[in-house]
Design a protein around this motif. Structure first.
Motif, PDB file in Angstrom:
ATOM      1  N   ALA A 137     -36.623   2.621 -31.742  1.00 13.49           N
ATOM      2  CA  ALA A 137     -35.573   1.988 -30.934  1.00 13.49           C
ATOM      3  C   ALA A 137     -35.347   0.530 -31.322  1.00 13.49           C
ATOM      4  O   ALA A 137     -34.260  -0.009 -31.119  1.00 13.49           O
ATOM      5  CB  ALA A 137     -35.933   2.077 -29.456  1.00 13.49           C
ATOM      6  N   ALA A 138     -36.350  -0.111 -31.891  1.00 10.34           N
ATOM      7  CA  ALA A 138     -36.243  -1.535 -32.209  1.00 10.34           C
ATOM      8  C   ALA A 138     -35.285  -1.803 -33.358  1.00 10.34           C
ATOM      9  O   ALA A 138     -34.533  -2.786 -33.329  1.00 10.34           O
ATOM     10  CB  ALA A 138     -37.620  -2.105 -32.537  1.00 10.34           C
ATOM     11  N   LEU A 139     -35.274  -0.953 -34.362  1.00  8.94           N
ATOM     12  CA  LEU A 139     -34.421  -1.190 -35.530  1.00  8.94           C
ATOM     13  C   LEU A 139     -32.928  -1.171 -35.190  1.00  8.94           C
ATOM     14  O   LEU A 139     -32.210  -2.098 -35.568  1.00  8.94           O
ATOM     15  CB  LEU A 139     -34.739  -0.207 -36.646  1.00  8.94           C
ATOM     16  N   PRO A 140     -32.412  -0.172 -34.456  1.00  4.89           N
ATOM     17  CA  PRO A 140     -30.990  -0.234 -34.096  1.00  4.89           C
ATOM     18  C   PRO A 140     -30.648  -1.437 -33.211  1.00  4.89           C
ATOM     19  O   PRO A 140     -29.591  -2.046 -33.374  1.00  4.89           O
ATOM     20  CB  PRO A 140     -30.736   1.073 -33.341  1.00  4.89           C
ATOM     21  N   ALA A 141     -31.541  -1.792 -32.301  1.00 10.92           N
ATOM     22  CA  ALA A 141     -31.283  -2.954 -31.447  1.00 10.92           C
ATOM     23  C   ALA A 141     -31.210  -4.225 -32.285  1.00 10.92           C
ATOM     24  O   ALA A 141     -30.322  -5.072 -32.089  1.00 10.92           O
ATOM     25  CB  ALA A 141     -32.375  -3.079 -30.387  1.00 10.92           C
ATOM     26  N   PHE A 142     -32.116  -4.346 -33.228  1.00  8.08           N
ATOM     27  CA  PHE A 142     -32.126  -5.503 -34.119  1.00  8.08           C
ATOM     28  C   PHE A 142     -30.870  -5.532 -34.976  1.00  8.08           C
ATOM     29  O   PHE A 142     -30.234  -6.574 -35.138  1.00  8.08           O
ATOM     30  CB  PHE A 142     -33.383  -5.450 -34.994  1.00  8.08           C
ATOM     31  N   ALA A 143     -30.485  -4.386 -35.507  1.00  8.70           N
ATOM     32  CA  ALA A 143     -29.294  -4.305 -36.354  1.00  8.70           C
ATOM     33  C   ALA A 143     -28.036  -4.645 -35.563  1.00  8.70           C
ATOM     34  O   ALA A 143     -27.166  -5.381 -36.050  1.00  8.70           O
ATOM     35  CB  ALA A 143     -29.180  -2.918 -36.966  1.00  8.70           C
ATOM     36  N   ILE A 144     -27.930  -4.153 -34.345  1.00  9.22           N
ATOM     37  CA  ILE A 144     -26.760  -4.447 -33.515  1.00  9.22           C
ATOM     38  C   ILE A 144     -26.695  -5.937 -33.203  1.00  9.22           C
ATOM     39  O   ILE A 144     -25.619  -6.543 -33.240  1.00  9.22           O
ATOM     40  CB  ILE A 144     -26.795  -3.604 -32.222  1.00  9.22           C
ATOM     41  N   MET A 145     -27.835  -6.550 -32.908  1.00  8.69           N
ATOM     42  CA  MET A 145     -27.863  -7.984 -32.641  1.00  8.69           C
ATOM     43  C   MET A 145     -27.380  -8.775 -33.854  1.00  8.69           C
ATOM     44  O   MET A 145     -26.593  -9.716 -33.727  1.00  8.69           O
ATOM     45  CB  MET A 145     -29.278  -8.418 -32.247  1.00  8.69           C
ATOM     46  N   LEU A 146     -27.826  -8.399 -35.039  1.00 10.58           N
ATOM     47  CA  LEU A 146     -27.388  -9.082 -36.255  1.00 10.58           C
ATOM     48  C   LEU A 146     -25.897  -8.880 -36.520  1.00 10.58           C
ATOM     49  O   LEU A 146     -25.194  -9.829 -36.865  1.00 10.58           O
ATOM     50  CB  LEU A 146     -28.190  -8.603 -37.457  1.00 10.58           C
ATOM     51  N   VAL A 147     -25.431  -7.664 -36.349  1.00  8.70           N
ATOM     52  CA  VAL A 147     -24.017  -7.382 -36.597  1.00  8.70           C
ATOM     53  C   VAL A 147     -23.131  -8.157 -35.625  1.00  8.70           C
ATOM     54  O   VAL A 147     -22.123  -8.754 -36.025  1.00  8.70           O
ATOM     55  CB  VAL A 147     -23.742  -5.858 -36.508  1.00  8.70           C
ATOM     56  N   ILE A 148     -23.491  -8.177 -34.358  1.00 11.37           N
ATOM     57  CA  ILE A 148     -22.715  -8.932 -33.376  1.00 11.37           C
ATOM     58  C   ILE A 148     -22.730 -10.417 -33.716  1.00 11.37           C
ATOM     59  O   ILE A 148     -21.705 -11.100 -33.633  1.00 11.37           O
ATOM     60  CB  ILE A 148     -23.242  -8.675 -31.944  1.00 11.37           C
ATOM     61  N   SER A 149     -23.875 -10.922 -34.119  1.00  7.47           N
ATOM     62  CA  SER A 149     -23.981 -12.334 -34.497  1.00  7.47           C
ATOM     63  C   SER A 149     -23.088 -12.647 -35.695  1.00  7.47           C
ATOM     64  O   SER A 149     -22.358 -13.651 -35.696  1.00  7.47           O
ATOM     65  CB  SER A 149     -25.437 -12.675 -34.807  1.00  7.47           C
ATOM     66  N   ILE A 150     -23.127 -11.811 -36.706  1.00  6.92           N
ATOM     67  CA  ILE A 150     -22.322 -12.044 -37.908  1.00  6.92           C
ATOM     68  C   ILE A 150     -20.832 -11.946 -37.598  1.00  6.92           C
ATOM     69  O   ILE A 150     -20.047 -12.823 -37.984  1.00  6.92           O
ATOM     70  CB  ILE A 150     -22.721 -11.045 -39.021  1.00  6.92           C
ATOM     71  N   TYR A 151     -20.419 -10.897 -36.894  1.00  2.00           N
ATOM     72  CA  TYR A 151     -18.996 -10.741 -36.592  1.00  2.00           C
ATOM     73  C   TYR A 151     -18.486 -11.823 -35.654  1.00  2.00           C
ATOM     74  O   TYR A 151     -17.337 -12.260 -35.781  1.00  2.00           O
ATOM     75  CB  TYR A 151     -18.711  -9.350 -36.023  1.00  2.00           C
TER      76      TYR A 151
END
Length: 138
Positions: A78-92
């Protein structure tokens, strides 16, 4: 040192870190914020050194197993998708603010925190990925 004493000391150190961090933010005092960062750095050392003992302390209670490998596996997945979503939201968000910098110039300074968050996230992922590949082979 006994594991229970280590857990108590780290709990106190963590509480002091959180308190000084929150007070530093509320009072806008950079010195309290810096103190909290120093306390955080100090608390990381014994946490890494005694990680296995601390982990076992929290996994069992009065001889009963509270956490097992399935729970750790689920939390890791569960940690990897949460981390990826946080990064994607930050970048966008950073890209959107950068794109609209002429229309909304007052928000231009928000680009830097988003960039820093994305950079720290990618760096952390890259280092931990390399570490675990070396540790477990891949």
């Amino acid at each position: 040192m006994k594991t229970k004493l280590i857990v108590i000391l780290l709990g106190i150190l963590s509480s002091l870190t959180t308190l000084s961090w929150a007070l530093g933010l509320i009072l806008a005092n950079i010195n309290l914020f810096l103190i909290s960062m120093i306390l955080l750095a100090i608390s990381i050392i014994p946490t890494i050194k005694y990680y296995k003992n601390i982990s076992e302390f929290f996994k069992s209670k009065n001889g009963e197993v509270v956490a097992d490998e399935r729970k750790e596996h689920i939390e890791g997945k569960a940690a990897l998708p949460a981390f990826a979503i946080m990064l994607v939201i930050s970048i966008y968000s950073g890209i959107a603010i950068f794109t609209l910098r002429n229309t909304y110039p007052q928000y231009s300074l928000l680009i830097y925190p988003f960039f820093i968050i994305a950079t720290i996230g990618f760096t952390t992922y890259t280092i931990s990925n390399a570490y675990y590949k070396r540790k477990y082979g891949s």
